[in-house]
Design an enzyme around this catalytic site. Structure first.
Site, mmCIF file in Angstrom:
data_model
loop_
_atom_site.group_PDB
_atom_site.id
_atom_site.type_symbol
_atom_site.label_atom_id
_atom_site.label_comp_id
_atom_site.label_asym_id
_atom_site.label_seq_id
_atom_site.Cartn_x
_atom_site.Cartn_y
_atom_site.Cartn_z
ATOM 1 N N LYS A 1 16.284 97.763 -34.885
ATOM 2 C CA LYS A 1 17.082 98.718 -35.647
ATOM 3 C C LYS A 1 18.093 97.964 -36.504
ATOM 4 C CE LYS A 1 20.535 101.459 -33.893
ATOM 5 N NZ LYS A 1 21.681 101.592 -34.798
ATOM 6 N N ASP B 1 18.442 102.345 -39.948
ATOM 7 C CA ASP B 1 19.372 103.398 -39.495
ATOM 8 C C ASP B 1 20.550 103.499 -40.462
ATOM 9 O OD1 ASP B 1 20.612 105.325 -37.961
ATOM 10 O OD2 ASP B 1 21.435 103.891 -36.523
ATOM 11 N N LYS C 1 21.278 106.507 -41.948
ATOM 12 C CA LYS C 1 21.740 107.910 -41.864
ATOM 13 C C LYS C 1 22.021 108.518 -43.239
ATOM 14 C CE LYS C 1 23.653 107.462 -37.182
ATOM 15 N NZ LYS C 1 23.528 106.018 -36.951
ATOM 16 N N PHE C 2 20.973 108.674 -44.034
ATOM 17 C CA PHE C 2 21.142 109.240 -45.375
ATOM 18 C C PHE C 2 21.652 110.681 -45.306
ATOM 19 C CE2 PHE C 2 17.272 106.438 -46.552
ATOM 20 C CZ PHE C 2 18.089 105.360 -46.833
ATOM 21 N N HIS C 3 22.557 111.018 -46.196
ATOM 22 C CA HIS C 3 23.120 112.377 -46.278
ATOM 23 C C HIS C 3 23.604 112.561 -47.704
ATOM 24 C CE1 HIS C 3 26.055 115.548 -44.370
ATOM 25 N NE2 HIS C 3 25.363 116.015 -45.380
ATOM 26 N N ASP C 4 22.854 113.304 -48.503
ATOM 27 C CA ASP C 4 23.196 113.455 -49.920
ATOM 28 C C ASP C 4 22.402 114.638 -50.461
ATOM 29 O OD1 ASP C 4 24.019 112.799 -52.649
ATOM 30 O OD2 ASP C 4 24.343 110.762 -51.909
ATOM 31 N N ILE C 5 22.422 114.831 -51.773
ATOM 32 C CA ILE C 5 21.614 115.922 -52.326
ATOM 33 C C ILE C 5 20.128 115.571 -52.131
ATOM 34 C CG2 ILE C 5 23.370 116.699 -53.971
ATOM 35 C CD1 ILE C 5 21.810 115.198 -56.167
ATOM 36 N N THR D 1 27.658 111.404 -31.543
ATOM 37 C CA THR D 1 28.206 111.466 -30.177
ATOM 38 C C THR D 1 29.709 111.196 -30.163
ATOM 39 O OG1 THR D 1 27.327 109.244 -29.922
ATOM 40 C CG2 THR D 1 26.139 111.012 -28.827
ATOM 41 N N ARG E 1 21.306 102.256 -20.462
ATOM 42 C CA ARG E 1 21.868 101.144 -19.702
ATOM 43 C C ARG E 1 21.026 100.888 -18.456
ATOM 44 N NH1 ARG E 1 23.822 100.281 -23.703
ATOM 45 N NH2 ARG E 1 25.956 99.801 -24.288
ATOM 46 N N GLN F 1 29.762 103.249 -23.957
ATOM 47 C CA GLN F 1 28.870 104.403 -23.813
ATOM 48 C C GLN F 1 29.325 105.231 -22.617
ATOM 49 O OE1 GLN F 1 26.732 105.260 -25.976
ATOM 50 N NE2 GLN F 1 25.784 103.482 -26.947
ATOM 51 N N ARG G 1 23.575 96.044 -26.760
ATOM 52 C CA ARG G 1 24.260 95.018 -25.974
ATOM 53 C C ARG G 1 23.573 94.601 -24.676
ATOM 54 N NH1 ARG G 1 29.674 98.292 -26.955
ATOM 55 N NH2 ARG G 1 28.027 99.862 -27.078
#
Ligand code: C5P
Length: 236
Positions: free
Chosen positions: A35, A62, A64-68, A126, A187, A196, A217
């Site tokens: 990732k 990763d 995280k696209f957020h647009d028109i 989260t 974990r 976390q 991690r």
């Protein structure tokens, strides 16, 4: 990507190309995908994706696209030119945006003959609780909002969702079985929780219905990352 594969996605949460390459070299033979998030992508550029693909491993971009809708569709197309196998978009971008992203992935796959990437929806981050949602004008509690956005993602035709370990069971009840669930917050029993708060072990998450496990991690910060990844795989 087939279901009978290694479900471990290593989160390359490192600041430089060099540190990512060192992990890549050790881990590529024993994990399913890597990732690449905002930090590494901004620092190392698209070259990191090519370097991962050169090892034969899959890439989960990763960002995280957020647009028109049009802008997200173009970003998905550009990601496909880089040959990524999974990528994220925010479901709160709405039905039209998600449909545009999915259509862009399908059309680019048809045009290029490449396997269609898995477009994954991110529901409620989260880091959000019900108060944080209220502050941005959402009056449902977090669980309800996750379910609402997950259902909308399925309606838009997305192939998967990113969800917390404790959401897996509920989402499996409301989503079509083909929707893949990609789960961070994993974990192994003997490892630290770090920051976390709600975790499951790799085995528990797979049993609950996760399709993929995002692990950072517990593998990357282990004294021997490859041995840590192999132990997790053996535990499944
Ligand atoms: O190191 P650790 O295993 O906690 O890393 C988990 C990875 O999954 C990180 O890249 C983190 O940003 C990501 N993630 C998460 N929780 C979410 C969404 C993504 O931990 N809800």
């Amino acid at each position: 990507m087939s279901q009978s594969r290694n479900p471990i996605i290593v989160a390359l949460d490192v600041p430089h190309l060099e540190s990512a390459l060192a992990l890549l070299e050790q881990l590529a033979p024993v994990v399913g995908a890597f990732k690449v998030g905002k930090e590494l992508f901004v620092a190392a550029g698209p070259d990191i994706v090519r370097r991962i693909r050169d090892t034969g491993a899959a890439v989960f971009l990763d960002l995280k696209f957020h647009d028109i809708p049009n802008t997200v569709a173009k970003a998905v197309e550009a990601a496909m030119r880089l040959d990524v196998q999974m990528l994220t978009i925010h479901t709160s971008g709405g039905l039209a945006m998600m449909q545009a992203a999915q259509k862009s992935a399908e059309e680019a796959a048809l045009r290029t003959g490449k396997t269609q990437p898995l477009v994954l929806g991110v529901t409620v981050l989260t880091s959000f609780n019900t108060n944080d949602l209220a502050e941005v004008g959402v009056s449902h509690d977090v669980g309800e909002q996750v379910e609402r956005l997950a259902s909308l993602a399925a309606k838009a035709g997305l192939g998967g969702l990113v969800c917390s370990p404790l959401e897996i069971t509920r989402l499996r009840q409301i989503l079509p079985a083909h929707v893949q669930l990609v789960t961070p917050g994993i974990r192994p029993a003997d490892s630290k929780a770090d920051d976390q708060k709600r975790t499951l072990t790799p085995k528990e998450a797979m049993t609950a219905g996760a399709s993929w496990l995002v692990i950072g991690r517990p593998i990357c910060a282990a004294p021997n990352p490859r041995a840590a990844a192999e132990a997790i795989l053996a535990s499944l």
